[in-house]
Write a protein that holds these residues in place. Structure first.
Motif, PDB file in Angstrom:
ATOM      1  N   ILE A 180     112.422  28.227  59.619  1.00  0.00           N
ATOM      2  CA  ILE A 180     112.534  26.954  60.374  1.00  0.00           C
ATOM      3  C   ILE A 180     113.236  27.343  61.752  1.00  0.00           C
ATOM      4  O   ILE A 180     112.562  26.911  63.011  1.00  0.00           O
ATOM      5  N   LEU A 181     114.150  28.225  61.997  1.00  0.00           N
ATOM      6  CA  LEU A 181     114.624  28.573  63.317  1.00  0.00           C
ATOM      7  C   LEU A 181     113.479  29.331  64.126  1.00  0.00           C
ATOM      8  O   LEU A 181     113.440  29.198  65.124  1.00  0.00           O
ATOM      9  N   ALA A 182     112.706  30.097  63.248  1.00  0.00           N
ATOM     10  CA  ALA A 182     111.732  30.836  64.066  1.00  0.00           C
ATOM     11  C   ALA A 182     110.409  29.673  64.538  1.00  0.00           C
ATOM     12  O   ALA A 182     110.185  30.128  65.613  1.00  0.00           O
ATOM     13  N   ALA A 183     110.375  28.939  63.629  1.00  0.00           N
ATOM     14  CA  ALA A 183     109.224  27.976  64.040  1.00  0.00           C
ATOM     15  C   ALA A 183     109.773  27.127  65.110  1.00  0.00           C
ATOM     16  O   ALA A 183     108.743  26.663  66.032  1.00  0.00           O
ATOM     17  N   LEU A 184     111.175  26.758  65.458  1.00  0.00           N
ATOM     18  CA  LEU A 184     111.468  26.294  66.672  1.00  0.00           C
ATOM     19  C   LEU A 184     111.826  27.070  67.792  1.00  0.00           C
ATOM     20  O   LEU A 184     112.108  26.505  68.922  1.00  0.00           O
ATOM     21  N   LYS A 185     111.625  28.294  67.618  1.00  0.00           N
ATOM     22  CA  LYS A 185     111.915  29.036  68.515  1.00  0.00           C
ATOM     23  C   LYS A 185     110.937  29.017  70.126  1.00  0.00           C
ATOM     24  O   LYS A 185     111.369  28.929  71.091  1.00  0.00           O
ATOM     25  N   PRO A 186     109.659  28.860  69.675  1.00  0.00           N
ATOM     26  CA  PRO A 186     108.864  28.514  71.046  1.00  0.00           C
ATOM     27  C   PRO A 186     109.229  27.131  71.684  1.00  0.00           C
ATOM     28  O   PRO A 186     109.174  27.177  73.036  1.00  0.00           O
ATOM     29  N   ARG A 187     109.467  26.354  70.970  1.00  0.00           N
ATOM     30  CA  ARG A 187     109.788  24.786  71.642  1.00  0.00           C
ATOM     31  C   ARG A 187     110.088  23.884  70.583  1.00  0.00           C
ATOM     32  O   ARG A 187     110.009  23.960  69.283  1.00  0.00           O
ATOM     33  N   PRO A 188     110.802  22.745  70.871  1.00  0.00           N
ATOM     34  CA  PRO A 188     111.290  21.762  70.280  1.00  0.00           C
ATOM     35  C   PRO A 188     109.905  20.952  69.362  1.00  0.00           C
ATOM     36  O   PRO A 188     109.067  20.906  69.997  1.00  0.00           O
ATOM     37  N   MET A 189     110.419  20.576  68.260  1.00  0.00           N
ATOM     38  CA  MET A 189     109.133  19.978  67.403  1.00  0.00           C
ATOM     39  C   MET A 189     109.832  18.704  66.591  1.00  0.00           C
ATOM     40  O   MET A 189     110.786  18.752  66.295  1.00  0.00           O
ATOM     41  N   TYR A 190     108.752  17.762  66.411  1.00  0.00           N
ATOM     42  CA  TYR A 190     109.477  16.440  65.643  1.00  0.00           C
ATOM     43  C   TYR A 190     109.193  16.921  64.213  1.00  0.00           C
ATOM     44  O   TYR A 190     108.485  17.738  63.848  1.00  0.00           O
ATOM     45  N   GLY A 191     109.761  16.346  63.265  1.00  0.00           N
ATOM     46  CA  GLY A 191     109.923  16.685  62.026  1.00  0.00           C
ATOM     47  C   GLY A 191     108.443  17.143  61.247  1.00  0.00           C
ATOM     48  O   GLY A 191     108.484  17.883  60.618  1.00  0.00           O
ATOM     49  N   LEU A 192     107.577  15.974  61.589  1.00  0.00           N
ATOM     50  CA  LEU A 192     106.167  16.150  60.700  1.00  0.00           C
ATOM     51  C   LEU A 192     105.514  17.421  61.276  1.00  0.00           C
ATOM     52  O   LEU A 192     104.656  18.011  60.561  1.00  0.00           O
ATOM     53  N   GLU A 193     105.727  17.433  62.487  1.00  0.00           N
ATOM     54  CA  GLU A 193     104.911  18.695  63.000  1.00  0.00           C
ATOM     55  C   GLU A 193     105.405  19.874  62.552  1.00  0.00           C
ATOM     56  O   GLU A 193     104.771  20.855  62.337  1.00  0.00           O
ATOM     57  N   LEU A 194     106.829  19.988  62.550  1.00  0.00           N
ATOM     58  CA  LEU A 194     107.421  21.266  61.698  1.00  0.00           C
ATOM     59  C   LEU A 194     106.990  21.364  60.517  1.00  0.00           C
ATOM     60  O   LEU A 194     106.475  22.638  60.253  1.00  0.00           O
ATOM     61  N   LEU A 195     106.928  20.452  59.765  1.00  0.00           N
ATOM     62  CA  LEU A 195     106.514  20.232  58.363  1.00  0.00           C
ATOM     63  C   LEU A 195     105.043  20.798  58.355  1.00  0.00           C
ATOM     64  O   LEU A 195     104.739  21.716  57.411  1.00  0.00           O
ATOM     65  N   ASN A 196     104.065  20.285  59.136  1.00  0.00           N
ATOM     66  CA  ASN A 196     102.672  20.913  59.013  1.00  0.00           C
ATOM     67  C   ASN A 196     102.792  22.186  59.600  1.00  0.00           C
ATOM     68  O   ASN A 196     101.833  22.973  58.974  1.00  0.00           O
ATOM     69  N   ASN A 197     103.547  22.661  60.463  1.00  0.00           N
ATOM     70  CA  ASN A 197     103.514  23.969  60.812  1.00  0.00           C
ATOM     71  C   ASN A 197     103.714  24.803  59.849  1.00  0.00           C
ATOM     72  O   ASN A 197     103.223  25.945  59.520  1.00  0.00           O
TER      73      ASN A 197
END
Length: 117
Positions: free
Chosen positions: A24-41
């Motif tokens: 999760i921290l790695a996924a958020l490193k490039p830029r902020p995301m909303y929850g569903l976007e993060l989940l799909n990522n």
């Protein structure tokens, strides 16, 4: 499901549990995301398929720990979305977890290579 598949599934779940914070921290490193976007990522990676019921409590904990922040943002006519991003403390924690991950992988690779000799 046969016994081997059950064991494999349990192992996958334990591995995912142990690496989810890092992911999760790695996924958020490039830029902020909303929850569903993060989940799909996360779902774009075979070993990171989790439920919303797993993601949101973890995001709340990361926020309480000061590793992420969250803010509501309006995008056009769509309803507001809660975006999660890394704090400075979160970026520092990511560096530490990344170093530990890389060391663990290197250690396991060494063990696996030695077994092949």
């Amino acid at each position: 499901m046969d016994k081997d598949k059950q064991q494999e599934s349990k192992w996958d779940a334990q591995l995912r549990k142990g690496t989810l914070e890092l992911a999760i921290l790695a996924a958020l490193k490039p830029r902020p995301m909303y929850g569903l976007e993060l989940l799909n990522n996360l779902h774009s990676f075979e070993t990171m398929v989790i439920s919303e019921g797993t993601l949101y409590p973890l995001l709340d904990r990361l926020k309480r720990d000061g590793l992420t922040d969250a803010s509501w943002q309006q995008e056009g006519d769509a309803r507001p979305r809660k975006f999660y991003g890394l704090t400075d403390k979160g970026r520092q924690k990511l560096k530490v977890l990344e170093a530990r991950w890389r060391q663990s992988v290197a250690d396991i690779e060494t063990l696996l290579a030695a077994q092949g000799q």
